[in-house]
Design an enzyme around this catalytic site. Structure first.
Site, PDB file in Angstrom:
ATOM      1  N   CYS A  25       1.031  -1.294   0.098  1.00  0.00           N
ATOM      2  CA  CYS A  25      -0.593  -0.197  -0.110  1.00  0.00           C
ATOM      3  C   CYS A  25       1.041   1.159  -0.124  1.00  0.00           C
ATOM      4  O   CYS A  25       2.331   0.809  -0.173  1.00  0.00           O
ATOM      5  CB  CYS A  25      -0.922  -0.133   0.949  1.00  0.00           C
ATOM      6  SG  CYS A  25      -0.182   0.250   2.861  1.00  0.00           S
ATOM      7  N   ASP A 421       8.049  28.377 -31.319  1.00  0.00           N
ATOM      8  CA  ASP A 421       9.222  29.337 -31.961  1.00  0.00           C
ATOM      9  C   ASP A 421       8.846  29.784 -33.681  1.00  0.00           C
ATOM     10  O   ASP A 421       7.952  28.198 -34.185  1.00  0.00           O
ATOM     11  CB  ASP A 421      10.544  28.365 -31.923  1.00  0.00           C
ATOM     12  CG  ASP A 421      11.543  28.423 -32.878  1.00  0.00           C
ATOM     13  OD1 ASP A 421      12.074  29.781 -32.928  1.00  0.00           O
ATOM     14  OD2 ASP A 421      12.109  27.535 -33.676  1.00  0.00           O
ATOM     15  N   ASP A 632      13.003  23.608 -30.976  1.00  0.00           N
ATOM     16  CA  ASP A 632      13.892  22.333 -31.490  1.00  0.00           C
ATOM     17  C   ASP A 632      15.445  22.839 -31.180  1.00  0.00           C
ATOM     18  O   ASP A 632      16.313  22.205 -31.878  1.00  0.00           O
ATOM     19  CB  ASP A 632      13.158  22.738 -32.575  1.00  0.00           C
ATOM     20  CG  ASP A 632      13.571  23.554 -33.773  1.00  0.00           C
ATOM     21  OD1 ASP A 632      13.540  24.620 -33.847  1.00  0.00           O
ATOM     22  OD2 ASP A 632      13.302  22.934 -34.867  1.00  0.00           O
ATOM     23  N   ASP A 636      16.424  27.794 -28.147  1.00  0.00           N
ATOM     24  CA  ASP A 636      15.043  27.805 -27.466  1.00  0.00           C
ATOM     25  C   ASP A 636      15.192  26.601 -26.076  1.00  0.00           C
ATOM     26  O   ASP A 636      14.373  27.144 -25.922  1.00  0.00           O
ATOM     27  CB  ASP A 636      14.103  26.674 -28.749  1.00  0.00           C
ATOM     28  CG  ASP A 636      13.436  27.395 -29.644  1.00  0.00           C
ATOM     29  OD1 ASP A 636      13.655  28.881 -29.884  1.00  0.00           O
ATOM     30  OD2 ASP A 636      13.754  26.679 -30.454  1.00  0.00           O
TER      31      ASP A 636
END
Length: 746
Positions: A25, A421, A632, A636
């Protein structure tokens, strides 16, 4: 997928993963976490009840101490992958359930037929004979777990079951042997253990289904590969394959490793790895992903990545990491679980004393206390969040959305603005070189074509080895025009500005508008009128600058990039989800405005450096709320890290994917809305699961304490709570990405 689009997903460093045994549990998971947190060198520890794993941020040298700490807490641990595969609960578990049921049914039958007015009872000795093996043989694991919990001075589900069923069993034994009573409660203890065993088996069976996506990915690895060795084809085991080996892939065969095609043409079915439903054409210099299926043609390819380093291996590792991680909302559950068992034991004690003193019937008091102990199962609380996360990340992976951590999955549902972007995200990322302009003058490029070839040659030399879309455009143009390239040395990318290197002893730079201005490049004004016209028409510009001894402009390059055909539909889809699209780009104002106008994006920022994009994320958060950033490139990465949720395009750089919590394997921005949608569905399942887990206890415990539930019904309710929580999470497997309307107006 193109060569540039093949993701190189990051692998976590300084991480130890352990397989755990003995947990029953959420209280068990919490106790193991505390034990691991005390190990020297462990920065953080997360235990996942659903997967039975622990993930530690710690050096490898801490492994032995971590395993010892888990064993000291009363549980089993082994380094992930070291322990042999366990016997599936589907087989061994059901045998225990059937045996327990066979012994329990005769005990429960008299109670059932009494509802029809038939009063019949088994002899006391037979009741004891049937209940004893259920209690002490089939129920032995509960006693073992309870003893471990007591040794650790903690509580868990095993302790509740052991105390409750033992109370019912020994009460019955006392009433029979000491008082000779015929009305006994052996059926209560046996039925509770049987129901708990049934619940645990159903729970294990359902939990197994949450990892079906992961098992399906793992099954994509073929056992053998065909290689070309000295002109001879031969089969080798997959684990003997090496980078650089030449593969031969026949029609219909599964591709054994990441590779680049050197010979042949075909199509590849990449649906199970990237989510791309249509076959992808493959020819010379195209990439192949491990686990995908070759179509109609024979291919020869050279391996570039194998095993865990391949795209398939990284996807599996990322999904495993996300499923083992703990969502932020789980912290609330952990705090509740820490005090849950002690509170239930206190309530059961109060129930026993209150009923005994008020009615004088200590037998009934015992049964009511047993019902309280049995119905209060913390399993459902512990499974509510991780099972939903496992199901959500699994179904997302099947559709090309790789969620690297549970926090990103949970936070994405709150996103109110998505910042894109521009290049390679909203545009195709395959710009073409539209214009090459040479500056005229003494000592400047000059030839019959006005110096154009000299400018192209020097610009292409600077870009050798770069994977930036503009670099590819320059190199492609130089290759098409058969321009010879001189070698470049000391090349260095300057994020958000451009690239510089030495070419034939000259320090050259291919600079953005901003960088050219910062360098104070002489002669820029001569070409500025033409540059202004190109900017206004949406072209991106790069200035060829000789940096030393004093900066001067040698020429100008103009690039044109097409907007993705589906970009307008993507923007419209986000608006339909009540999400505001924004564009952040390092490109100039004219190019940004042209794209934003085409797509119907009202809010855009142009001419941004990497740190400017990160600052813009903060401003957008204050204005709109939680922000997702989609990018990408290296430039960025700061914005991806600064955003509430970073989403990297699959064809981007390693740096971008390290900074992002979500990677779109196919590199399609349409998956952005799908990632947010699966997050919303998953978070809804988490809330539903927690609601039902709490409701079972908030309603069941008072009813049991008031004497309105007998132990058998309480045991059934407890088993149902865990099964219902896991089954509800499994409904996520039915999710399918919505298809944006390609004709949607911006």
């Amino acid at each position: 997928m193109t060569a540039a689009a093949l993701p190189r997903l990051p692998v976590a460093a300084g991480v130890i993963e352990l397989d755990l045994t003995g947990m029953t549990c959420a209280s068990c998971a919490g106790r193991i976490e505390k034990a691991l947190a005390r190990v020297p060198g462990v920065e953080s520890a997360s235990v996942n009840l659903a997967t039975g794993t622990a993930t530690l941020q710690a050096p490898a040298s801490a492994t032995a101490a971590a395993i010892a700490a888990v064993e000291g807490a009363g549980y089993g641990a082994a380094l992930k992958g070291d322990r042999p595969a366990a016997v599936p609960e589907h087989g061994r578990g059901i045998a225990k359930v059937l045996l327990a049921a066979a012994l329990t049914v005769p005990l429960v039958l008299p109670m059932a037929i009494s509802l029809a007015g038939i009063h019949w009872m088994l002899p006391a000795w037979l009741q004891a004979s049937l209940a004893t093996p259920v209690q002490f043989i089939l129920g032995a694991p509960f006693y073992v777990g309870a003893w471990k919990a007591l040794r650790a001075r903690a509580g868990n589900m095993d302790l509740l079951v052991a105390i409750g069923t033992s109370a019912a069993y020994f009460l019955s034994l006392h009433l029979w042997l000491a008082r000779g009573e015929a009305h006994l409660y052996f059926e209560a203890s046996a039925a509770v253990i049987t129901l708990v065993l049934l619940g645990k088996w159903l729970e294990a069976r359902a939990k197994g289904k949450t990892t079906e996506a992961l098992r399906a990915l793992a099954a994509l690895r073929p056992e053998k590969a065909r290689i070309l060795d000295g002109g001879v084809e031969r089969d080798v085991p997959i684990d003997r394959l090496r980078v650089g080996d030449v593969l031969v892939i026949l029609p219909g065969e599964r591709i054994p490793a990441d590779a680049i095609v050197t010979e042949g043409e075909s199509h590849a079915d990449e649906s199970l790895v990237t989510g791309e439903s249509l076959p992808v054409s493959k020819a010379s210099r195209d990439t192949l992903a491990a686990g995908t299926i070759n179509g109609e043609g024979r291919l020869v390819a050279r391996t570039t990545a194998i095993g865990a380093a391949s795209l398939l291996g990284r996807i599996i590792a990322s999904v495993e990491s996300a499923q083992a991680a703990k969502a932020p909302i789980q912290r609330l559950v952990d705090r509740v679980s820490e005090v849950f068992v002690p509170i239930i034991l206190l309530i059961a004690g109060i129930t026993f004393v209150a009923w005994g003193l008020s009615s004088g019937d200590w037998t009934a008091a015992t049964l009511h206390a047993v019902a309280v102990l049995v119905i209060a199962c913390p399993c459902a609380l512990g499974l509510a969040t991780p099972t939903a996360v496992m199901a959500g990340t699994g179904v997302a992976a099947r559709h090309g959305i790789l969620i690297r951590d549970a926090q990103a999955l949970e936070l994405a549902h709150r996103v109110r603005v998505v910042a894109f972007d521009k290049t390679g995200t909203l545009t195709e990322g395959k710009p073409r070189l539209a214009r090459v302009i040479a500056r005229k003058g003494p000592g400047l490029p000059s030839a019959e074509d006005g110096g154009r070839a000299d400018v192209l040659r020097l610009a292409a030399a600077l870009q050798q080895g770069s994977t930036h879309p503009l670099a590819r455009a320059v190199l492609r143009a130089a290759r098409d025009e058969r321009v010879p390239l001189p070698p470049a040395t000391a090349a260095k990318a300057v994020p958000g500005r451009g690239v510089e290197a030495e070419v034939k002893g000259r320090r050259l730079a291919l600079a953005s508008d901003r960088w050219a201005a910062e360098l104070g490049a002489e002669g820029r004004g001569v070409l500025e009128p033409e540059a202004a016209v190109l900017r206004a028409s949406g072209h991106s510009l790069a200035w060829l600058v000789e940096a030393e001894p004093s900066a001067r402009v040698l020429g100008l390059l103009a690039f044109a990039d097409r907007v993705r055909p589906d970009a307008a539909a993507i923007v419209a889809h986000l608006r339909a989800l009540d999400i505001t699209p924004v564009m952040l780009t390092g490109d100039h104002e004219g190019a940004a405005r042209a794209v934003a106008s085409t797509l119907g994006i009202d809010d855009f920022r142009a001419g941004l450096l990497p740190e400017d994009k990160a600052a813009a994320i903060g401003e957008l958060r204050r204005r709109y709320g939680p922000v997702a950033m989609v990018g990408d490139g290296i430039n960025d990465a700061p914005a991806l890290a600064a955003a509430d949720v970073g989403i990297a395009m699959g064809g981007g750089t390693d740096v971008a994917m390290h900074a992002a919590g979500i990677t779109l394997v196919r590199g399609e921005p349409a998956l952005v809305a799908d990632a947010i949608e699966i997050s919303r569905r998953t978070y809804a399942k988490i809330r539903q699961n927690l609601f039902w887990a709490f409701v079972y206890n908030l309603v069941g415990v008072p009813l049991a304490a008031l004497g309105l539930l007998n132990p058998v019904v309480a045991g059934a309710a407890m088993a149902l709570s865990s099964v219902s929580v896991v089954s509800n999470a499994l409904l996520l497997a039915r999710w399918r990405p919505a298809k944006p309307d390609p004709g949607a107006a911006p």
